[in-house]
Design a protein around this motif. Structure first.
Motif, short mmCIF file in Angstrom:
data_model
loop_
_atom_site.label_atom_id
_atom_site.label_comp_id
_atom_site.label_asym_id
_atom_site.label_seq_id
_atom_site.Cartn_x
_atom_site.Cartn_y
_atom_site.Cartn_z
N UNK A 1 2.72 26.60 23.99
CA UNK A 1 1.89 27.79 24.19
C UNK A 1 2.59 28.72 25.18
N UNK A 2 2.75 29.98 24.78
CA UNK A 2 3.32 31.01 25.65
C UNK A 2 2.24 32.06 25.89
N UNK A 3 1.42 31.90 26.94
CA UNK A 3 0.27 32.78 27.16
C UNK A 3 0.56 33.99 28.03
N UNK A 4 1.81 34.42 28.07
CA UNK A 4 2.25 35.49 28.97
C UNK A 4 1.42 36.75 28.78
N UNK A 5 1.22 37.48 29.89
CA UNK A 5 0.35 38.65 29.87
C UNK A 5 1.09 39.97 29.88
N UNK B 1 2.50 28.90 19.67
CA UNK B 1 1.35 29.79 19.78
C UNK B 1 1.62 30.70 20.96
N UNK B 2 1.60 32.02 20.73
CA UNK B 2 1.98 32.95 21.79
C UNK B 2 1.05 34.15 21.83
N UNK B 3 0.97 34.78 22.98
CA UNK B 3 0.24 36.03 23.10
C UNK B 3 0.94 37.09 22.25
N UNK C 1 -2.20 35.01 19.49
CA UNK C 1 -3.57 35.27 19.91
C UNK C 1 -3.57 36.55 20.74
N UNK C 2 -4.72 37.17 20.88
CA UNK C 2 -4.82 38.43 21.62
C UNK C 2 -4.47 38.19 23.10
N UNK C 3 -3.54 38.96 23.59
CA UNK C 3 -3.07 38.79 24.96
C UNK C 3 -4.22 38.84 25.95
#
Length: 342
Positions: A246-250, A270-272, A288-290
């Motif tokens: 997961x790369x949830x970077x903003x 799965x990434x933003x 996914x939506x950032x």
């Protein structure tokens, strides 16, 4: 070809630009080129010139370890005598990169970062004089992505050359755990770890047997395996054991090398939906939506709960990663060098 690679950031510290400079050096040497890496904190065993210690200054949502020693310019000038070409990374960074632009040899300049709002305004203001700031030695300008090129493209021609990864080295025969999730990144707000941890609490209500491994941070809380800073061998092992990265970077990301490493290792990603991540991952990554914790949770549950979808995503990721292999990226840079010297 005798090539000098200029890195403004401390090469002994973890960081995207440092990793790319060292990796490019190895790729060029494999082609038979003579390579000298020049920058602060030169690691043992790397051919080049150490510019000494660094200081950390804030920038782009992170702390940048750079040299501010005014003596670096004269050291660079001496170190680059006799070289055919300099490849200067982040050319507008003081003191190392700006000094290298006028050291003497022809220059290829590469922009890596996604410019902050302040930097974009600065580039817009100095735009008409940007080529003069870079200097007459600059024969070509490249950027690692459209995001990195955005602030300067209106003022000069920019060639996109992506970041590189040793794809073959990222894959092992390790058994993969279908409910194991990995995170890789520094513990900085823009890396999105807090978002992932909030989503994880909700995910455990649905999939209580899921496990989260965090590389690059260590907060010591429960329900998470904290690994802190890891070496390359450990990183590869974890990515090959994980079902999903997961790369949830903003924000503040110009590329997304973590996505490429995970794809090469065979993990589903799965990434933003940052534009830079979409450019790298294409249809081989699920987004996914950032900043949206609910969307992150839902997409992650879907991936962990659907073996076929996860396997297909991982397969596409492996294929996608090949275009970022160092053999391809290194040859692309070499073509830029040759054109610059012709």
């Amino acid at each position: 070809m005798r090539i000098g690679l200029i890195c403004p950031y401390d090469l002994s510290r973890p960081g995207g630009v440092q990793t790319q400079v060292l990796g490019l050096g190895e790729a060029l040497q494999s082609f038979g080129d003579e390579v000298s890496v020049i920058g602060p904190g030169l690691p043992d065993g790397v051919d080049g010139v150490d510019l000494g210690s660094s200081v950390s200054v804030p920038g782009n949502g992170s702390m940048m370890p750079i040299s501010l020693d005014p003596r670096a310019r004269s050291v660079i000038r001496k170190a680059t005598m006799g070289l055919d070409l300099l490849h200067v990374h982040e050319p507008l960074m003081p003191t190392v990169s700006l000094g290298a632009l006028r050291a003497g040899p022809p220059v290829v300049a590469t922009f890596h970062a996604a410019p902050e709002t302040v930097a974009k305004r600065l580039y817009s203001f100095v735009g008409p004089w940007l080529t003069r700031i870079l200097g007459e030695n600059v024969r070509a300008v490249t950027a690692v992505s459209e995001t990195a090129a955005e602030a300067v493209r209106s003022h000069m021609d920019v060639v996109i050359v992506p970041n590189g990864v040793d794809v073959a080295a990222m894959s092992t025969d390790q058994e993969r755990s279908r409910l194991r999730v990995a995170f890789l990144g520094r513990d900085e707000r823009r890396k999105g770890l807090d978002l992932l941890l909030d989503a994880w609490d909700d995910l455990l209500d649905v999939l209580p047997d899921a496990e989260l491994v965090v590389m690059g941070a260590d907060r010591g809380s429960l329900d998470v395996e904290w690994m802190g800073r890891v070496d390359d061998e450990t990183k590869i092992q974890v990515l090959n054991s994980a079902a999903v990265l997961v790369a949830p970077n903003t924000g503040g990301e110009s590329f997304g090398i973590v996505l490429v490493e995970a794809m090469a290792a065979g993990a589903a990603v799965l990434a933003s939906d940052l534009q830079s991540f979409v450019d790298v991952g294409g249809e081989a990554v699920r987004y996914f939506r950032t900043g949206d914790i609910s969307d992150l949770t839902a997409k992650l549950v879907e991936l962990l709960d659907d073996d076929n979808a996860r396997t297909d995503l991982a397969r596409r990721g492996r294929m996608r990663a090949d275009q970022f292999d160092w053999d391809t990226v290194g040859r692309t840079y070499r073509a830029v060098y040759e054109k610059s010297l012709s």
